[in-house]
Design a protein around this motif. Structure first.
Motif, mmCIF file in Angstrom:
data_model
loop_
_atom_site.group_PDB
_atom_site.id
_atom_site.type_symbol
_atom_site.label_atom_id
_atom_site.label_comp_id
_atom_site.label_asym_id
_atom_site.label_seq_id
_atom_site.Cartn_x
_atom_site.Cartn_y
_atom_site.Cartn_z
ATOM 1 N N ALA A 183 21.107 -43.610 30.393
ATOM 2 C CA ALA A 183 21.813 -44.043 31.982
ATOM 3 C C ALA A 183 21.106 -43.440 33.090
ATOM 4 C CB ALA A 183 23.358 -43.994 31.929
ATOM 5 N N LEU A 184 21.081 -42.026 32.892
ATOM 6 C CA LEU A 184 20.305 -41.272 33.911
ATOM 7 C C LEU A 184 18.875 -41.518 34.378
ATOM 8 C CD1 LEU A 184 21.727 -37.718 33.295
ATOM 9 C CD2 LEU A 184 22.210 -39.363 35.110
ATOM 10 N N SER A 185 18.149 -41.817 33.010
ATOM 11 C CA SER A 185 16.847 -42.163 33.035
ATOM 12 C C SER A 185 16.608 -43.632 33.766
ATOM 13 C CB SER A 185 16.206 -42.079 31.772
ATOM 14 O OG SER A 185 14.835 -42.536 31.859
ATOM 15 N N LEU A 186 17.431 -44.494 33.529
ATOM 16 C CA LEU A 186 17.124 -46.095 34.054
ATOM 17 C C LEU A 186 17.650 -46.036 35.504
ATOM 18 C CD1 LEU A 186 15.916 -48.611 33.471
ATOM 19 C CD2 LEU A 186 17.998 -49.329 32.236
ATOM 20 N N ALA A 187 18.998 -45.498 35.322
ATOM 21 C CA ALA A 187 19.937 -45.887 36.774
ATOM 22 C C ALA A 187 20.007 -44.938 37.754
ATOM 23 C CB ALA A 187 21.084 -46.507 36.246
ATOM 24 N N GLY A 188 19.983 -43.803 37.141
ATOM 25 C CA GLY A 188 20.398 -42.511 38.057
ATOM 26 C C GLY A 188 21.716 -42.633 38.139
ATOM 27 N N ALA A 189 22.448 -41.616 38.884
ATOM 28 C CA ALA A 189 23.757 -41.545 38.941
ATOM 29 C C ALA A 189 23.982 -41.189 40.322
ATOM 30 C CB ALA A 189 24.228 -40.687 38.047
ATOM 31 N N ASP A 190 25.071 -41.671 41.000
ATOM 32 C CA ASP A 190 25.700 -40.583 42.129
ATOM 33 C C ASP A 190 26.318 -39.477 41.942
ATOM 34 O OD1 ASP A 190 25.475 -43.128 44.237
ATOM 35 O OD2 ASP A 190 26.542 -44.126 42.593
ATOM 36 N N HIS A 191 27.022 -39.279 40.734
ATOM 37 C CA HIS A 191 27.461 -38.184 40.054
ATOM 38 C C HIS A 191 27.305 -37.776 38.707
ATOM 39 C CE1 HIS A 191 29.710 -38.209 43.752
ATOM 40 N NE2 HIS A 191 30.118 -39.258 43.575
ATOM 41 N N CYS A 192 26.495 -36.937 38.308
ATOM 42 C CA CYS A 192 26.508 -36.605 36.789
ATOM 43 C C CYS A 192 27.305 -35.212 36.637
ATOM 44 C CB CYS A 192 25.002 -36.158 36.435
ATOM 45 S SG CYS A 192 24.551 -35.740 34.823
ATOM 46 N N LEU A 193 28.416 -35.408 35.767
ATOM 47 C CA LEU A 193 29.518 -34.332 35.946
ATOM 48 C C LEU A 193 29.829 -34.080 34.530
ATOM 49 C CD1 LEU A 193 31.606 -35.840 38.807
ATOM 50 C CD2 LEU A 193 29.796 -33.818 38.978
ATOM 51 N N ALA A 194 30.561 -32.873 34.409
ATOM 52 C CA ALA A 194 31.418 -32.722 33.006
ATOM 53 C C ALA A 194 32.561 -33.587 33.211
ATOM 54 C CB ALA A 194 31.968 -31.405 33.368
ATOM 55 N N LEU A 195 33.203 -33.943 32.106
ATOM 56 C CA LEU A 195 34.515 -34.705 32.008
ATOM 57 C C LEU A 195 35.387 -34.434 32.840
ATOM 58 C CD1 LEU A 195 35.079 -35.501 28.079
ATOM 59 C CD2 LEU A 195 34.571 -37.127 29.926
ATOM 60 N N ALA A 196 35.959 -33.155 32.907
ATOM 61 C CA ALA A 196 36.813 -32.741 33.940
ATOM 62 C C ALA A 196 36.629 -33.099 35.269
ATOM 63 C CB ALA A 196 37.186 -31.323 33.721
ATOM 64 N N ASP A 197 35.484 -33.239 35.664
ATOM 65 C CA ASP A 197 35.009 -33.231 37.032
ATOM 66 C C ASP A 197 34.885 -34.892 37.135
ATOM 67 O OD1 ASP A 197 34.593 -30.429 37.823
ATOM 68 O OD2 ASP A 197 32.764 -30.199 36.876
ATOM 69 N N ILE A 198 34.622 -35.587 36.310
ATOM 70 C CA ILE A 198 34.592 -37.100 36.295
ATOM 71 C C ILE A 198 36.044 -37.414 36.922
ATOM 72 C CG2 ILE A 198 34.285 -39.349 35.271
ATOM 73 C CD1 ILE A 198 31.952 -37.976 33.680
ATOM 74 N N ALA A 199 36.856 -36.893 36.097
ATOM 75 C CA ALA A 199 38.326 -37.052 36.399
ATOM 76 C C ALA A 199 38.658 -36.629 37.603
ATOM 77 C CB ALA A 199 39.392 -36.596 35.170
ATOM 78 N N SER A 200 38.403 -35.773 38.205
ATOM 79 C CA SER A 200 38.524 -35.254 39.638
ATOM 80 C C SER A 200 37.835 -36.435 40.356
ATOM 81 C CB SER A 200 38.002 -33.893 39.736
ATOM 82 O OG SER A 200 38.715 -32.896 39.034
ATOM 83 N N GLU A 201 36.793 -36.863 40.270
ATOM 84 C CA GLU A 201 36.120 -37.450 41.287
ATOM 85 C C GLU A 201 36.710 -38.849 41.200
ATOM 86 O OE1 GLU A 201 33.450 -38.779 44.136
ATOM 87 O OE2 GLU A 201 33.993 -36.655 43.468
ATOM 88 N N LEU A 202 37.089 -39.307 40.110
ATOM 89 C CA LEU A 202 38.020 -40.596 39.895
ATOM 90 C C LEU A 202 39.115 -40.509 40.759
ATOM 91 C CD1 LEU A 202 37.114 -41.912 36.283
ATOM 92 C CD2 LEU A 202 36.007 -42.879 38.459
ATOM 93 N N ASN A 203 39.929 -39.528 40.559
ATOM 94 C CA ASN A 203 41.200 -39.298 41.202
ATOM 95 C C ASN A 203 40.953 -39.275 42.656
ATOM 96 O OD1 ASN A 203 42.735 -38.997 38.763
ATOM 97 N ND2 ASN A 203 42.538 -36.679 39.046
ATOM 98 N N ARG A 204 39.901 -38.693 43.187
ATOM 99 C CA ARG A 204 39.368 -38.611 44.649
ATOM 100 C C ARG A 204 39.264 -40.008 45.064
ATOM 101 N NH1 ARG A 204 35.891 -39.286 47.900
ATOM 102 N NH2 ARG A 204 34.295 -39.528 46.410
ATOM 103 N N MET A 205 38.421 -40.786 44.390
ATOM 104 C CA MET A 205 38.113 -42.142 44.870
ATOM 105 C C MET A 205 39.080 -43.277 44.801
ATOM 106 S SD MET A 205 34.141 -42.912 43.190
ATOM 107 C CE MET A 205 34.480 -42.722 41.607
ATOM 108 N N CYS A 206 40.187 -43.082 43.785
ATOM 109 C CA CYS A 206 41.138 -44.030 43.666
ATOM 110 C C CYS A 206 42.459 -43.963 44.586
ATOM 111 C CB CYS A 206 41.454 -43.946 42.206
ATOM 112 S SG CYS A 206 40.612 -44.462 40.871
ATOM 113 N N LEU A 207 42.469 -42.585 45.014
ATOM 114 C CA LEU A 207 43.348 -42.377 45.681
ATOM 115 C C LEU A 207 43.254 -42.225 47.295
ATOM 116 C CD1 LEU A 207 45.189 -39.596 43.532
ATOM 117 C CD2 LEU A 207 45.751 -41.902 43.803
ATOM 118 N N SER A 208 41.797 -42.301 47.488
ATOM 119 C CA SER A 208 41.690 -42.374 49.007
ATOM 120 C C SER A 208 41.405 -43.688 49.717
ATOM 121 C CB SER A 208 40.168 -41.771 49.141
ATOM 122 O OG SER A 208 39.140 -42.233 48.432
#
Length: 186
Positions: free
Chosen positions: A161-186
């Motif tokens: 995924a990183l090689s073909l698409a790149g990412a806005d965020h490459c994170l550890a699982l706990a940080d993915i959850a935090s980022e999703l919480n931020r996005m979903c609640l804003s």
């Protein structure tokens, strides 16, 4: 954020459980999961995931609406698509990356339906399914999150995924959850 689409394979059940435990309730956001599994029993998978989230967990059904506040699970043996009408559609087209359901198929259709109102998440896995779909998400202004390959039980899927698409965020699982919480609640 109206939709979060998540794809995983090898090690994915454990990764999903960790992710779901850390997610805050997101009543305005629908979650859809494709997990490569040898099981033909979606009910058992839904029951297992329901232990880790207060969200209702249900198998996605043909021509059923994508519901906010619900975790929808792709049924085994079918590709899961989301139409522009934001309803689910199932098909038995040929396997993609040797699997059905395919993460690519879900992500590509979801990107068309939701565009900038969605996030695609690639977690651990042992093939490259999801890379093309995540590229499609990014091309349509969606947000791409990828589990750090160093942390993943199987690094092939996040690396592809990183090689073909790149990412806005490459994170550890706990940080993915935090980022999703931020996005979903804003």
């Amino acid at each position: 954020m109206e939709l979060v689409a998540i794809g995983c394979s090898t090690g994915g059940l454990r990764a999903l459980q960790v992710l779901l435990r850390a997610l805050a309730p997101c009543p305005r956001t629908a979650f859809v999961v494709v997990i490569h599994t040898a099981s033909a029993d979606a009910d058992s998978l839904c029951q297992l995931l329901a232990r880790d989230t207060p969200m209702p967990v249900q198998e996605a059904q043909e021509r059923a609406p994508v519901l906010p506040g619900v975790l929808h699970v792709a049924p085994p043996g079918y590709h899961l698509l989301i139409g522009r009408d934001q309803y689910f559609y199932l098909n038995v087209d040929p396997k993609v990356c040797f699997v059905r359901p395919s993460i690519d198929v879900l992500f590509e259709s979801a990107a068309e339906a939701y565009r900038h109102r969605m996030a695609g998440v690639i977690l651990t896995g042992a093939n490259d399914d999801g890379a093309r779909g995540l590229r499609c998400v990014r091309q349509r202004a969606g947000i791409a999150l990828v589990q750090d390959p160093e942390e993943a039980e199987a690094s092939s899927m996040p690396e592809a995924a990183l090689s073909l698409a790149g990412a806005d965020h490459c994170l550890a699982l706990a940080d993915i959850a935090s980022e999703l919480n931020r996005m979903c609640l804003s």
